[in-house]
Each structure stands twice: as structure tokens, then as C-alpha cells.
Write an enzyme that holds these catalytic residues in place. Sequence first.
Site, mmCIF file in Angstrom:
data_model
loop_
_atom_site.group_PDB
_atom_site.id
_atom_site.type_symbol
_atom_site.label_atom_id
_atom_site.label_comp_id
_atom_site.label_asym_id
_atom_site.label_seq_id
_atom_site.Cartn_x
_atom_site.Cartn_y
_atom_site.Cartn_z
ATOM 1 N N ARG A 32 0.927 -1.119 -0.151
ATOM 2 C CA ARG A 32 0.014 -0.126 0.005
ATOM 3 C C ARG A 32 0.782 1.153 0.204
ATOM 4 O O ARG A 32 1.508 1.718 0.754
ATOM 5 C CB ARG A 32 -1.022 -0.057 1.271
ATOM 6 N N GLY A 33 1.040 1.905 -0.963
ATOM 7 C CA GLY A 33 1.696 3.042 -1.277
ATOM 8 C C GLY A 33 1.616 4.216 -0.290
ATOM 9 O O GLY A 33 2.827 4.514 0.031
ATOM 10 N N GLU A 34 0.501 4.664 0.044
ATOM 11 C CA GLU A 34 0.363 5.327 1.063
ATOM 12 C C GLU A 34 1.119 5.047 2.535
ATOM 13 O O GLU A 34 1.194 6.023 3.205
ATOM 14 C CB GLU A 34 -1.121 5.643 1.379
ATOM 15 N N ASP A 35 1.061 3.834 2.732
ATOM 16 C CA ASP A 35 1.707 3.461 4.131
ATOM 17 C C ASP A 35 3.193 3.181 4.271
ATOM 18 O O ASP A 35 3.677 3.939 4.880
ATOM 19 C CB ASP A 35 1.007 2.064 4.294
ATOM 20 N N THR A 36 3.570 2.585 3.049
ATOM 21 C CA THR A 36 5.087 2.177 3.111
ATOM 22 C C THR A 36 5.748 2.571 1.798
ATOM 23 O O THR A 36 7.263 2.357 1.702
ATOM 24 C CB THR A 36 5.160 0.653 3.349
ATOM 25 N N GLY A 65 3.176 4.229 -22.637
ATOM 26 C CA GLY A 65 2.458 3.997 -23.668
ATOM 27 C C GLY A 65 2.037 2.374 -23.762
ATOM 28 O O GLY A 65 1.242 2.015 -24.391
ATOM 29 N N GLU A 99 -4.755 -7.560 -6.422
ATOM 30 C CA GLU A 99 -3.471 -7.882 -6.473
ATOM 31 C C GLU A 99 -3.151 -9.388 -5.623
ATOM 32 O O GLU A 99 -2.712 -10.184 -6.055
ATOM 33 C CB GLU A 99 -2.182 -7.087 -6.222
#
Length: 895
Positions: A32-36, A65, A99
Site C-alpha cells: 500500500r503506497g500510502e503506508d510504506t 505507452g 493484486e
Amino acid sequence: MAIRTTRSPEAIFSSSSSPCSNWIYDVFLCFRGEDTGKNFTDHLYFALKDAGIKIFKDDNELQRGQYLASELIRAIQGSRISIIVFSMNYAASRWCMEELVKIMECRRTLKQLVLPIFYDVEPSNVRNQTGSFAEAFAKHEEHYLLDMDKVLKWRRALCEAANLSGWDLRKTADGHEAKFIRKIVEEISRELNNTHLFIALYPVGVDSHVQDITFGLNVGANDIRMVGILGMGGIGKRTIAKAIYNQFFHGFEGKSFLANVRETSKEPRGQVHLQEQLLSDVLKTSEIKISSVHRGINMIKERLCNKAIFVILDDVDQMEQLNAICRRDWFGLGSRIIITTRDEHLLKELEVDSVYRVTAMNAIDSLELFSWHAFRNSYPIEDYTDLSRSVIAYCGGLPLALEVLGSFLFSRSMLEWKSALDKLKRIPHEQIQNKLRISFDGLSDNTEKDIFLDISCFFIGKDIDYVVKKLDGCGFFAKIGISVLIQRCLLKVSETNEFTMHDLLRDMGREIVREKHPNEPGKWSRLWQHEDAFDILTKHEGTNAVEGLTLELTSLSKMNFNSEAFIKMQRLRLLQLDHIRLTGDYKYLSKELRWLCWHGFPLKFIPNDFYPRNLVVIDLEYSNLKKVWESPKLLEKMKIINLSHSHYLSQTPDLSKLPNLEQLILEDCTSLLEVHHSIGDPSNLVLEWVMRGVGRVFGINIPGNQIPDWFTYQCEGPSIHFKVPTADPILKEFGVCAFYASRVQVLSSHKGGVSVINHTRNTILTNFSATTGGPFPLGDHLLLWNIVLTNDFEDGDEVELLVDWGPEIIVKKIGVYPIYERVVDGKDEDHAIVVSDDEDDNNNIENRCPSKRKMRSPNMIDDSQTSMKEKQLKRLATEENEYYFTIYSQKFQFE
């Protein structure tokens, strides 16, 4: 981390694509990008990248592309390992959840390794969806009120992932992220070095072998176990071993696959190299240097004695190789060692825990494997099915041959296929032969090689005991030689005690014979093909190189050859000439003959100029002999004479010059009237003959005074009482042996009769005359004959047999042997004589005939004094409604 596209995550992850045959990435990072994304995961990414690990994170590996959805799917499916970083808000992301579902699907279908990291979150929260995960799922259930199956799928994926072995930051490295990341990188690097071995391009039928061997390995037990994989060359031992390796190496502290041990050991410092490879593989270092084999042994013991390791040694053929590389007590508990070899004796010497013998592929798997190579499909293309089956039959289930010939025939026309098959019948494929010949070249001496070549050319399907005598007569020490061939997977013995051999091994042996002079059969050591032998005898092209020749014609043949064709073949040991007429002097036949098989021998007696002083076995079945020889010659090595079905033979041969004769076989010699007095001379003589009759009695006089003890019922005097024993087959005949004394010479026509009385049914069969076709000789003799029964005799019937030959002949003792219509349960032993379970019945018989011996079955005979064939004293059979019994391998005692 989720990848932003214009499509929903559900649509992206519900699409499917075929997995790539090769991995695209080493690691796929799911987080989770917002976390780690800008702290822990970013640090982990660069640490993995610095370690040389190819990793997929975010969209850094995607070219602009490209269509993001398909690339994301491809990245997940193309990664060997997926690392999932579970954080506080991980479950709040629908992208992360989709995912995760796809990753767990790849774990099941592609055997992808999945490793969870719990970053500031309890594994139980992930597993049970509690804490922040419960809050996230409350929102999901509200959002997907009409699609609760999706939410349940996400929950199952979280539970499954949380139960996997991974890392928990709070319980590892005291919570220090740097140390935590270093540990993760080390373990990922170690895992990536555990490369799976390539098994085969088309691994057909491998899984079933793996399942069978897995049971013997018993992986997980706290012991050290050694397992042997045994089989002939090209049978697939290495392929199976690699599949086993791939399945189990993850579960051991160390692992090593040492391929081609036999070939590597031949190289300079070969065994040292294998020791270095073993230590390097297990210890995961390339710094291992060993100065000598002895030093290497000590290093292996010192460094690996406490490690549970998995080692496979492929293609071992010498014990010294194992002594240098791998012994049971050098490793720690839990270790498993697999040895592939062609030598069964080596596995016995090593005392392995179990041996798995690899057998040939079945017809279905053979066709599939061949088709993959020949057609690039699992089945033959149209019009090629019959040709494919012909190739399958030729290969005999040998994977090597199926692969080689399949690849060779790929994209060829039907005419080329047919031509190739015709050629294979005459000239084996070189690549297949070279692989199979390794076992032959590894034989220790020429006698073992000669035994193999003799059997492959002449004796496949022949009785082992019969062949041993021939080969021993050639000085080949056959018993130990045959044992070596069996242990080297070059030869087999069937349940009927006959030699068998894979067809391709047979062809390999025959190719060895012809390879030096492929177009000059007269220079071959052995001639087995009808055409070649015929030409050699016709054109007189035989040379001193010829040691064996066989030419079999039919009984209708009128073919004549001149004996001068044998002048140059003076090293000829083995000769078979069935239904052939030989003109000229027999003195030209080799004096080195050990085996002469001449069915349909055309002469009335063996010529005086034929003196094969080294002959061990002579087989003259269906001959025209009236008398074997007129003036016998000293044949000290002769062990077997077979005169069966010689219908004109009137007298047994003079055996006075055959001191070592062991078997005289006189089956179906229907004109035999006289037994030569010399028949009692050889102390170890074994007689075999058949007494048969169709509604009549055929008898033969034998000198002596002892009725063989396998005659079930015996009684003093001219009569005997007995009860028909319990048995499934129908009783058809009685074999009878009478010990009698004749005061005067009595012609057979003056003899009285034999009566069989069934007291239970009040029936009597009379006028059985024990005819010999000649006079009763003076003195004590045994007379053997059989009585064909015309009335039914059932279990438990009280029977009396009475012999009355008049006052001039005193019958001193009678023996009776019951003969049945067929063999019980397909076996030809133990059913002609049946021991009664009723002790009273036996006592009643003994009361009436005190000298009667108790009934006993042949399998009660002392095994220590009886060969395997002597145990088969009786053979019951049906041949064109003519019932007969064989007195087989019974040693008579003569005075």
C-alpha cells in the site's frame, strides 16, 4: 501497490493470460503506497536491487505507452517470488486486494513462492480481519452490497496469505528496519539461488514415478535415508531424479545435485571436483578448495555432519565414487541421499534403505512422449498412427529411444518413416546404441561380455539352467557372469526361469558383433540371422572368427549343405542346425563344439567320424535316430542329452563313456523298448521322459529296486488301496510303478492284466496290459506305465489297483501317482499329489497297507538337496486331448 488505469481493478484482475515459460522478474512487490511506499518498501526495493535481484515495483519497469493492465498481470505471473507488505491500511485498497487475489492464484497454479511481511500489524489482524482490517472490510461490504462474493474472496486471500511463513517486523531484529531488511534480502537471495532443475522438454509419465519414490524417501522423518533409483540406460533415471529434487530441495538446510558422477570421476581430480561441488552447493560459497580426496572426505564430515541435506548422485557405477563423496554417516539427521545407477550390486553393497526399479513406459505414455517429439502434439497426426505404433513397439517403452526417434522422424514423409523403420530392423540407431553400450563397456572382463553376446544372439527365451551348462562348458563361469549382467540391468530372468532382455539391448549386442565387419558376416563371431547363416553355409564363407551359428528350417525342409562349409570354422562353440541335411564327412565339424542343437537330425545313428570331445549339450529332438551311436566315444564333458520325440529310437544310448552325464531326456520316444544296462553308470544321472497313452498303456523297464518316493501311494505286494485325494481338476490317469522279479524270461504277450477297482462306485476296469513290446527281462526290475481312466473317479472314492502277471512274475511292490486333466491356478506343481486333511483316512490306508508311505507334496522335499527344477517333479498338461505326465528330474538309484 495499485497501478492507476482507466479500468476498474476488478476488470483488470479478472482477465487471464497464459503464464510465461520463463520468469520475467525475481520478485514482485505488493504494498500500500500510502503506508510504506516512501519509507520501508522503498528501502527494501533498493536493497533487493543492489543485491542483483530483478524486482517489479510500482510502474518503474513499465515503458510509457504500454497498456498497464496486461503488464500488471504479466508482472505478477512472471515473478518467481511475490512479497506482500501488509500494513495498517493495506486492506482499505481495492487494488491491493485484487493484486493479492491474483498472487494467491499464481501460488496455486504456477507454484509461485509467496512471502508475507507484517509491517507494524499483527498477523492475527490480517488472518481474522480484525482491527484496522475490520474497519476496511466494513466499508467494502457497504460498497459491494450486491457483490458479497468478491468480499468473501478477499477475506479468503488474506487468511491464506497470513498463514504463510514470512517475517514480522515486531518480532525480528528487535524492530530495527535496517537489520530487518538485510535479513529479508539474505533469505530472498538464498531462495533465488535454489534454482529448479530442467526436467525434460516433455516430462510425460514422470509424476507417477515421483509419487512412488516419495513414499520410500519419507521426507520429514528424523533419520538418514538412502534410496537407489535403478534401471537400464535411457530408461529415465536422471529425469526422475531431477523431478524429485525439484519437489523436495526447499525443505532441507542444504542441497546438491551431482550429475554424471561416472564421467566426472574419470577426469583428472574428478572426485575432488565432485567434493568441491557438494560443499559449495550446500554451504553456498564458491571459496571451497580441496587438495586431495582424503582431505575432501574429512571436510565433508566436518562441515556437513550436523546439517539435514538433500543430495542426489547421478549415474554412479563404482563404490569408490561413493566412498569419496557421500556416505550415510557423514550428514545430519533428516538427510536424504538418492543414487541413480545401472548396477544393483552397488546398491546392495551400499545397503540403501530402498531401491526403486524404473520400468519401461506403458503404451499410452510411450505414444504421447513420442508424439510430442515427432508431431509437437500429444497424439499422432492423421495417417501416421499405425507407423507411430510400429515405432513405439520397436522402442519397447524406452524414453531415450522414443525421444531420439521422435525427433529424428519429425517433419519427415511417410516414405521416409517406412524406410527408417526398415533400416532400424537391421541397423540400430547410433545415438541410442551409444547410450546403451555404456553398461556393456563397463563389464569387468571378456567372459561377462561373451555371456551377454551369446545370450543376446542365441539364448533369449531359453531356460537359464540349460544355458548355464553350455556357457560353463565354454569356460565362462556362467553363474557369476549372469548375476553381474542381471545386476547391471543388461539381463532379466522371467518367472518361468527363462532369459529375457529389452529388444534394444538385444540389438545393441548384435550390433557389437557386426560393427567391425558390417558387410562380411563370415567374419562375425556369431551368426543368428537366417539369411546370413544360409549364405555362409551355401557359399562356404565361414572363417575362424565364427563362434556361434544358428539356422532353423522347418520340418518340411529338404535343404542340404556340405559339411566342408565348416572347415574354416574351427572355433565354433555353439551350433544349431534344425531340420537340415548335411552331406559329406562330419569330421569337418569343429572340435570346440559345446552345444549342438540339431532338431530333425536325419541319420539313423551319429557317424563315427564325428567326435566333438568338448561337447556339453547335445539336443537331437525329433531325430530319425534308431540308435544313438554304434561305438560310443569318451565324452567327459557331456552333461545333457535330449532325444525327445525321436519316434524311431528303440534303445537308450550306451552311457558307459559319459562319466559326467547329468540329464538324459527321452520324452515321447514311443518306440523305446530297451534300456541299456549302462544307464545306471553315471552316479549323478537324472532321467526325464514322458509316459503317455491315449486309451492304452505304454511301459518301460528300468533296472533297479527302489520305487521313487514321490509316487504318492506305495504298498508291498501286487495290490494297493488308496482314496482319491481332494483336488479341483478331473482325475484322468494313474501313473504306476511296479517293482517285480521275473524267474524266467516271459514274453509280453503272456502277461496278465491290471485291474482298477472303484469300491465306492462298484466299478472295475480290467484288461489293462502293461505292454513293453518285448519280453520281461530276468531278475529284479522296475516297470513304469500309465493307465488312462475311462470312468469318472471322484474325491474320496476308495480305489484298489491289482497287478496279476502270472506265476512266473512276482510283484513285490506297487506305487501309484494320480494325474489330472489340467494344472490348478495356472501352476504346474504341487497339485498332482494332495495330502488328506482327514487323519483317519490316512490311518485306514496305512492299516490296510502298513508299508504305505504317507502322502506328501513335492514342496515337502528337502530344499537343501533339491534344485528349483527338481522341485517341479510333476508337470500336468493337456495336448490335443492327449493326457500325459512327465517324470522330471527324478534321480533313480540303480543297482
